[in-house]
Scaffold this motif. Structure first.
Motif: not given
Length: 204
Positions: A139-140, A142-143, A172-174, A177
């Protein structure tokens, strides 16, 4: 066998893959996941013998092959199942993952063959922490949002170290979170107590 700097994983020749799986023997077949057949194999990498899962993609699943190799090859963490390499030769499209001998946490906790080897409370806490470390990296670091954390996606190596399977169906993290506290509490409760989680919202 050669390394791919761009993909950060190894390239295996089709000959090596066939030798590892005994020519894709039915005896080595572990199952399938909708995109390809998965075989058990043995491959030597840097003089170390790995037990591996070899995923042989169906011809119509080329897009998923590309997606998995591009998305998962950068992941390198002790609590994430590694994509070791790939093969693309003679119309074959194959991925090679590390295979963990103790299977999933679900199997280890609930299947009959493992019930005689119950995990201690301390070990279950370690598994929860190791899983959280893997999630934190995804999560943090590699997003990359996992999106499907459950005991079927947590595997145990020969030392009972937890490794999280990062599925291709994640996003993908946008932006921010959302808090994972509730999922983490449920995972810890399930692992520590061996009890099914009951969703109170479904009870009337």
């Amino acid at each position: 066998m050669q390394s791919s700097n761009e993909l950060k994983c190894l390239y295996f020749s089709l000959g090596v893959i066939k030798q590892a799986t005994r020519e894709f023997s039915d005896q080595n077949l572990l199952g399938e996941d909708g995109f390809g057949d998965i075989y058990r194999g043995n491959i030597s990498i840097n003089d170390y013998d790995y037990v591996v899962a070899v995923k042989r993609f169906h011809k119509e699943s080329e897009i998923m092959f590309r997606y998995e190799i591009d998305r998962l090859s950068p992941f390198h963490h002790r609590n994430i199942i590694s994509l070791l390499g790939y093969c693309e030769e003679e119309y074959e499209k194959i991925l090679v993952y590390e295979l963990l001998p103790n299977g999933s946490l679900y199997d280890y906790l609930l299947s009959g063959k493992h019930r005689v080897r119950n995990l201690t409370v301390a070990k279950r806490l370690e598994i929860c922490i190791e899983t959280a470390n893997g999630l934190s990296y995804l999560h943090f670091g590699t997003r990359f949002i996992h999106g499907d954390v459950n005991t079927c996606n947590i595997f145990l190596d020969d030392n009972l170290v937890a490794k999280l399977l990062a599925p291709p169906f994640t996003s993908c993290l946008r932006g921010l979170i959302a808090s994972p506290k509730q999922e983490s509490d449920n995972l810890c409760y399930h692992s520590l107590t061996n009890k099914q989680i009951i969703d109170k919202n479904t009870q009337r």
